[in-house]
Design a protein around this motif. Structure first.
Motif, PDB file in Angstrom:
ATOM      1  N   VAL A  22      13.401 109.969 -47.578  1.00  0.00           N
ATOM      2  CA  VAL A  22      13.189 111.181 -48.364  1.00  0.00           C
ATOM      3  C   VAL A  22      11.813 111.746 -48.048  1.00  0.00           C
ATOM      4  O   VAL A  22      10.902 111.023 -47.607  1.00  0.00           O
ATOM      5  CB  VAL A  22      13.305 110.903 -49.883  1.00  0.00           C
ATOM      6  CG1 VAL A  22      14.650 110.288 -50.224  1.00  0.00           C
ATOM      7  CG2 VAL A  22      12.166 110.009 -50.358  1.00  0.00           C
ATOM      8  N   LEU A  73       8.353 114.635 -52.351  1.00  0.00           N
ATOM      9  CA  LEU A  73       9.257 114.593 -53.497  1.00  0.00           C
ATOM     10  C   LEU A  73       9.105 113.311 -54.317  1.00  0.00           C
ATOM     11  O   LEU A  73       9.821 113.119 -55.291  1.00  0.00           O
ATOM     12  CB  LEU A  73      10.709 114.727 -53.028  1.00  0.00           C
ATOM     13  CG  LEU A  73      11.097 116.061 -52.374  1.00  0.00           C
ATOM     14  CD1 LEU A  73      12.576 116.031 -52.002  1.00  0.00           C
ATOM     15  CD2 LEU A  73      10.794 117.229 -53.304  1.00  0.00           C
ATOM     16  N   VAL A  74       8.193 112.433 -53.897  1.00  0.00           N
ATOM     17  CA  VAL A  74       8.014 111.154 -54.588  1.00  0.00           C
ATOM     18  C   VAL A  74       6.832 111.268 -55.545  1.00  0.00           C
ATOM     19  O   VAL A  74       5.707 111.567 -55.133  1.00  0.00           O
ATOM     20  CB  VAL A  74       7.776 110.009 -53.590  1.00  0.00           C
ATOM     21  CG1 VAL A  74       7.607 108.689 -54.340  1.00  0.00           C
ATOM     22  CG2 VAL A  74       8.933 109.917 -52.603  1.00  0.00           C
ATOM     23  N   ASP A  75       7.084 111.050 -56.818  1.00  0.00           N
ATOM     24  CA  ASP A  75       6.066 111.149 -57.858  1.00  0.00           C
ATOM     25  C   ASP A  75       5.635 109.770 -58.331  1.00  0.00           C
ATOM     26  O   ASP A  75       6.429 108.816 -58.303  1.00  0.00           O
ATOM     27  CB  ASP A  75       6.604 111.942 -59.051  1.00  0.00           C
ATOM     28  CG  ASP A  75       6.997 113.358 -58.669  1.00  0.00           C
ATOM     29  OD1 ASP A  75       6.240 113.989 -57.911  1.00  0.00           O
ATOM     30  OD2 ASP A  75       8.068 113.822 -59.120  1.00  0.00           O
ATOM     31  N   GLU A 109      15.897 108.170 -59.358  1.00  0.00           N
ATOM     32  CA  GLU A 109      16.077 109.603 -59.167  1.00  0.00           C
ATOM     33  C   GLU A 109      15.766 110.358 -60.450  1.00  0.00           C
ATOM     34  O   GLU A 109      16.165 109.955 -61.536  1.00  0.00           O
ATOM     35  CB  GLU A 109      17.514 109.909 -58.723  1.00  0.00           C
ATOM     36  CG  GLU A 109      17.805 109.490 -57.301  1.00  0.00           C
ATOM     37  CD  GLU A 109      19.130 110.018 -56.798  1.00  0.00           C
ATOM     38  OE1 GLU A 109      19.179 111.160 -56.287  1.00  0.00           O
ATOM     39  OE2 GLU A 109      20.125 109.283 -56.941  1.00  0.00           O
ATOM     40  N   ARG A 110      15.047 111.464 -60.314  1.00  0.00           N
ATOM     41  CA  ARG A 110      14.731 112.366 -61.421  1.00  0.00           C
ATOM     42  C   ARG A 110      15.129 113.768 -60.981  1.00  0.00           C
ATOM     43  O   ARG A 110      14.310 114.528 -60.479  1.00  0.00           O
ATOM     44  CB  ARG A 110      13.250 112.304 -61.765  1.00  0.00           C
ATOM     45  CG  ARG A 110      12.727 110.950 -62.214  1.00  0.00           C
ATOM     46  CD  ARG A 110      13.332 110.506 -63.520  1.00  0.00           C
ATOM     47  NE  ARG A 110      12.674 109.331 -64.062  1.00  0.00           N
ATOM     48  CZ  ARG A 110      13.293 108.416 -64.803  1.00  0.00           C
ATOM     49  NH1 ARG A 110      14.593 108.557 -65.064  1.00  0.00           N
ATOM     50  NH2 ARG A 110      12.630 107.376 -65.283  1.00  0.00           N
ATOM     51  N   GLU A 148      16.072 116.378 -58.563  1.00  0.00           N
ATOM     52  CA  GLU A 148      15.929 116.482 -57.116  1.00  0.00           C
ATOM     53  C   GLU A 148      14.712 115.715 -56.609  1.00  0.00           C
ATOM     54  O   GLU A 148      14.430 115.720 -55.417  1.00  0.00           O
ATOM     55  CB  GLU A 148      15.815 117.955 -56.702  1.00  0.00           C
ATOM     56  CG  GLU A 148      17.070 118.767 -57.014  1.00  0.00           C
ATOM     57  CD  GLU A 148      16.944 120.201 -56.561  1.00  0.00           C
ATOM     58  OE1 GLU A 148      15.818 120.586 -56.136  1.00  0.00           O
ATOM     59  OE2 GLU A 148      17.950 120.927 -56.616  1.00  0.00           O
ATOM     60  N   ARG A 149      13.984 115.058 -57.502  1.00  0.00           N
ATOM     61  CA  ARG A 149      12.791 114.312 -57.124  1.00  0.00           C
ATOM     62  C   ARG A 149      13.006 112.815 -57.374  1.00  0.00           C
ATOM     63  O   ARG A 149      14.056 112.401 -57.873  1.00  0.00           O
ATOM     64  CB  ARG A 149      11.568 114.819 -57.897  1.00  0.00           C
ATOM     65  CG  ARG A 149      11.294 116.309 -57.689  1.00  0.00           C
ATOM     66  CD  ARG A 149      10.015 116.738 -58.372  1.00  0.00           C
ATOM     67  NE  ARG A 149       8.834 116.121 -57.750  1.00  0.00           N
ATOM     68  CZ  ARG A 149       8.233 116.612 -56.667  1.00  0.00           C
ATOM     69  NH1 ARG A 149       8.694 117.704 -56.080  1.00  0.00           N
ATOM     70  NH2 ARG A 149       7.165 116.018 -56.182  1.00  0.00           N
ATOM     71  N   PHE A 150      11.982 112.024 -57.021  1.00  0.00           N
ATOM     72  CA  PHE A 150      12.063 110.574 -57.166  1.00  0.00           C
ATOM     73  C   PHE A 150      10.792 110.079 -57.842  1.00  0.00           C
ATOM     74  O   PHE A 150       9.697 110.579 -57.577  1.00  0.00           O
ATOM     75  CB  PHE A 150      12.224 109.895 -55.793  1.00  0.00           C
ATOM     76  CG  PHE A 150      13.416 110.368 -55.023  1.00  0.00           C
ATOM     77  CD1 PHE A 150      14.632 109.724 -55.134  1.00  0.00           C
ATOM     78  CD2 PHE A 150      13.318 111.481 -54.190  1.00  0.00           C
ATOM     79  CE1 PHE A 150      15.736 110.170 -54.435  1.00  0.00           C
ATOM     80  CE2 PHE A 150      14.415 111.941 -53.488  1.00  0.00           C
ATOM     81  CZ  PHE A 150      15.629 111.280 -53.613  1.00  0.00           C
ATOM     82  N   GLU A 151      10.941 109.098 -58.709  1.00  0.00           N
ATOM     83  CA  GLU A 151       9.796 108.532 -59.423  1.00  0.00           C
ATOM     84  C   GLU A 151       9.644 107.064 -59.046  1.00  0.00           C
ATOM     85  O   GLU A 151      10.591 106.285 -59.141  1.00  0.00           O
ATOM     86  CB  GLU A 151      10.006 108.653 -60.931  1.00  0.00           C
ATOM     87  CG  GLU A 151       8.876 108.068 -61.766  1.00  0.00           C
ATOM     88  CD  GLU A 151       9.218 108.109 -63.240  1.00  0.00           C
ATOM     89  OE1 GLU A 151       9.424 107.013 -63.828  1.00  0.00           O
ATOM     90  OE2 GLU A 151       9.309 109.217 -63.798  1.00  0.00           O
ATOM     91  N   LYS A 179       0.860 109.215 -48.699  1.00  0.00           N
ATOM     92  CA  LYS A 179       0.490 110.624 -48.634  1.00  0.00           C
ATOM     93  C   LYS A 179      -0.826 110.798 -47.890  1.00  0.00           C
ATOM     94  O   LYS A 179      -0.989 111.734 -47.098  1.00  0.00           O
ATOM     95  CB  LYS A 179       0.416 111.206 -50.048  1.00  0.00           C
ATOM     96  CG  LYS A 179       1.775 111.254 -50.745  1.00  0.00           C
ATOM     97  CD  LYS A 179       1.694 111.824 -52.146  1.00  0.00           C
ATOM     98  CE  LYS A 179       3.089 111.886 -52.788  1.00  0.00           C
ATOM     99  NZ  LYS A 179       3.057 112.439 -54.160  1.00  0.00           N
TER     100      LYS A 179
END
Length: 230
Positions: A17, A21-23, A58-59, A61-64, A76
């Protein structure tokens, strides 16, 4: 897409991914990572890649990230465009336990992150610290100390994350109620490399004599040379 299952009832799917998009995982405390250590981890990831997928949920369309925010920041910083993630679905805090166990085994978490993950597991399940210790295969004091660490002030947590103080230094400072005295003792301990035993003596002195106590004797006892036992 690779899929798999686990005996504890969790299911997982590994996928690539966008790292954007990874939080990070939510945390009950605010602390910063040591810049030098983070740069070293980022350089390692830049050279050899991320050796193990990040554990995420999954959150939309994002990912936690479930646990291990430091690895996300390092990815990052390393300039990765995409990362492998292990998308898990589990009941309650089992996903937290899964990620915590994997990260602890790889030593990818500092003691503050461990405490945050332990607190999340207890919050999201009806489990206790004793039950968590059993699940992790650790002594219960291992869990209790890291949970207690979360009650420290931000300056102390930052010193621990940055490697200037150990868990046991922080727990000694936690006994000092006055913020200015605590900050003074913290900075004195860091500057002079005080051992946990020496810091304990300073804390005991201030607790006995109050803010009017004489300044700590920096010449007493051995100097700090390494981490205390976990």
């Amino acid at each position: 897409m690779a899929k798999g299952g686990k005996q504890d009832g969790t299911t997982s799917a590994v996928r690539l991914v966008p790292v954007a998009l990874v939080d990070p995982a939510p945390s009950p405390v605010r602390f910063e990572y040591a810049e030098e250590g983070l740069r070293e981890l980022a350089e390692s990831i830049r050279q050899v890649g991320l050796l193990q997928p990040l554990v995420v949920v999954e959150r939309g369309e994002r990912f936690e990230v479930v646990a291990g925010n430091r690895r996300v920041q390092a990815c990052k910083m390393a300039g990765l465009v995409g990362v492998l993630v292990n998308v898990v679905a589990a009941v309650g805090g089992e996903r937290v336990l899964l990620a915590t166990t994997e990260n602890v085994m790889r030593q990818d978490m500092n003691v503050v992150e461990e405490g945050v993950a332990f607190a999340r597991w207890i919050e999201e399940t009806p489990g206790t610290a004793e039950q968590l210790a059993t699940r992790l295969g650790r002594d219960v004091s291992y869990v209790h100390k890291r949970l207690s660490l979360l009650q420290c002030d931000g300056e102390t947590l930052g010193a621990v994350v940055g490697g200037a103080l150990t868990l046991h230094h922080a727990l000694e400072l936690k006994r000092v109620e006055d913020p200015s005295t605590r900050s003074y003792l913290l900075n004195t301990a860091v500057k002079n490399g005080a051992s946990v035993a020496i810091l304990r003596g300073w804390v005991d002195q201030y607790r006995r004599e109050g803010e009017g106590a004489p300044a700590p004797d920096l010449t007493a006892g051995p100097r700090y040379e390494g981490s205390a036992a976990p």
